[in-house]
Design an enzyme around this catalytic site. Structure first.
Site, mmCIF file in Angstrom:
data_model
loop_
_atom_site.group_PDB
_atom_site.id
_atom_site.type_symbol
_atom_site.label_atom_id
_atom_site.label_comp_id
_atom_site.label_asym_id
_atom_site.label_seq_id
_atom_site.Cartn_x
_atom_site.Cartn_y
_atom_site.Cartn_z
ATOM 1 N N LYS A 191 -52.950 15.541 -12.621
ATOM 2 C CA LYS A 191 -51.767 14.973 -13.290
ATOM 3 C C LYS A 191 -51.617 13.492 -12.930
ATOM 4 C CE LYS A 191 -49.653 19.544 -13.415
ATOM 5 N NZ LYS A 191 -48.751 20.515 -12.799
ATOM 6 N N GLN B 21 -44.419 20.960 -7.928
ATOM 7 C CA GLN B 21 -45.576 21.824 -8.187
ATOM 8 C C GLN B 21 -45.333 23.224 -7.619
ATOM 9 O OE1 GLN B 21 -48.398 20.899 -9.995
ATOM 10 N NE2 GLN B 21 -49.002 23.041 -9.818
ATOM 11 N N ASP C 154 -41.150 19.379 -16.703
ATOM 12 C CA ASP C 154 -41.863 20.656 -16.775
ATOM 13 C C ASP C 154 -41.122 21.627 -17.697
ATOM 14 O OD1 ASP C 154 -44.336 20.939 -15.578
ATOM 15 O OD2 ASP C 154 -43.523 21.342 -13.570
#
Ligand code: NDP
Length: 290
Positions: free
Chosen positions: A52, A96, A119
């Site tokens: 990412k 994460q 997200d």
């Protein structure tokens, strides 16, 4: 059989974003800025976050990686989230997953400001998705819809069977495929570990989305000839022929299923890179909403 190449498609999208960023900067905007929090040293999580951050550099975003010890207390992690919430330089950020067992994942995700939740996991964004309102879409299912779109896969009126009902993949996938929108309008069946006669159901599917986390679970006898097969799974299995002794594989028995499917995604190089492209798209959107 057509290979749905997520790696190449992701690169196309990233190059489009790169042009958008250059135009924004020429118009006097600042670079979009994504931050990522990683807790502990899970090698898979580290690899995902690394991809990412690398993608941010490719498209011209700023990025910040915050690495925290696996011993961090829940309250301390919430403090870190709050700092990013209030940091005007950061347009969007992710935490994460998975988090260590002593931390309540939902508590952390709910601490993220919905307008920085790139997200798309915050209940506000999940709720907006279920109501069909504009929101940050979860990157993996959004990436699958984008991949279907870029390959002109017709979805309207088709029967899609989604294997897995997690809040980050399976459930939002069913919402996206069933909504009244381009690359939606499917009749969707969602399956999970309590589903009976699973093969009978998958054999009726025009589109199968496998998101269960079991290597080679979907076999050729479960697939209708010509069906579109999307493999979300990322599983590490032993492979003595590799230097590392392991390799990544999906939830689908690619070798056998690719012989009868109309189109299929590979693992790696399918859904994974599309997830990254959608995270970048969400971050660009967050930077423009300010
Ligand atoms: P979860 O473990 O949260 O969910 C798995 C789902 O699969 C559950 O709903 C579970 O059912 C269902 N399931 C498990 N076994 C069976 C079975 N035998 N038959 C039918 N359903 C079953 O996983 P995630 O959704 O987070 O991830 C799924 C996979 O996708 C993983 O391999 C993960 O690594 C990968 N992934 C890949 C991403 C990418 O970018 N490519 C992004 C996110 C995930 P139940 O609810 O009943 O337990």
């Amino acid at each position: 059989m057509k290979l749905l190449d997520g790696k190449a498609t992701s690169l196309d999208i990233q190059n489009e974003i790169k042009v958008n960023v250059e135009e924004l900067i020429s118009a006097g905007h600042k670079k979009p800025h994504l931050a990522a929090i990683i807790v502990g040293d899970n090698p898979a999580s580290r690899a995902y976050v690394g991809h990412k951050i690398k993608a941010c550099a490719h498209v011209g975003f700023d990025s910040t990686l915050i690495e925290l010890s696996s011993n961090i207390e829940e309250e301390q992690l919430i403090d870190e989230v709050n700092q990013l919430n209030h940091n005007k330089e950061i347009d969007g950020f992710i935490v994460q997953l998975p988090l260590p067992d002593h931390i309540d994942e939902q508590k952390i995700l709910q601490a993220i400001l919905p307008e920085k939740d790139v997200d798309g996991f915050h209940p506000v964004n999940a709720g907006k998705l279920s109501l069909g309102l504009p929101s940050f879409l979860p990157a993996t299912p959004a990436g699958i819809v984008e991949l279907l779109d870029r390959y002109n896969v017709e979805t309207s009126g088709k029967h899609a069977v989604v294997l897995g009902r997690s809040s980050i993949v399976g459930t939002p996938m069913t919402l996206l495929l069933s909504r009244n929108a381009k690359r939606g309008n499917c009749t969707v069946t969602i399956c999970h570990s309590k589903t009976q006669n699973l093969s009978d159901i998958t054999r009726q599917a025009d589109i199968v989305i496998a998101a269960i986390g079991r290597p080679h679970f979907v076999t050729a006898d479960m697939i209708k000839p010509g069906a579109i097969v999307i493999d979300v799974g990322i599983n590490r299995i032993d492979d003595p022929s590799k230097k590392s002794g392991t390799r990544l594989t999906g939830d689908v028995d690619f070798e056998a299923v690719s012989k009868i499917a109309g189109a299929i995604t590979p693992v790696p190089g399918g859904v994974g890179p599309m997830t990254i492209a959608m995270l970048l798209k969400n971050t660009l959107k967050a930077s423009l909403l300010k």
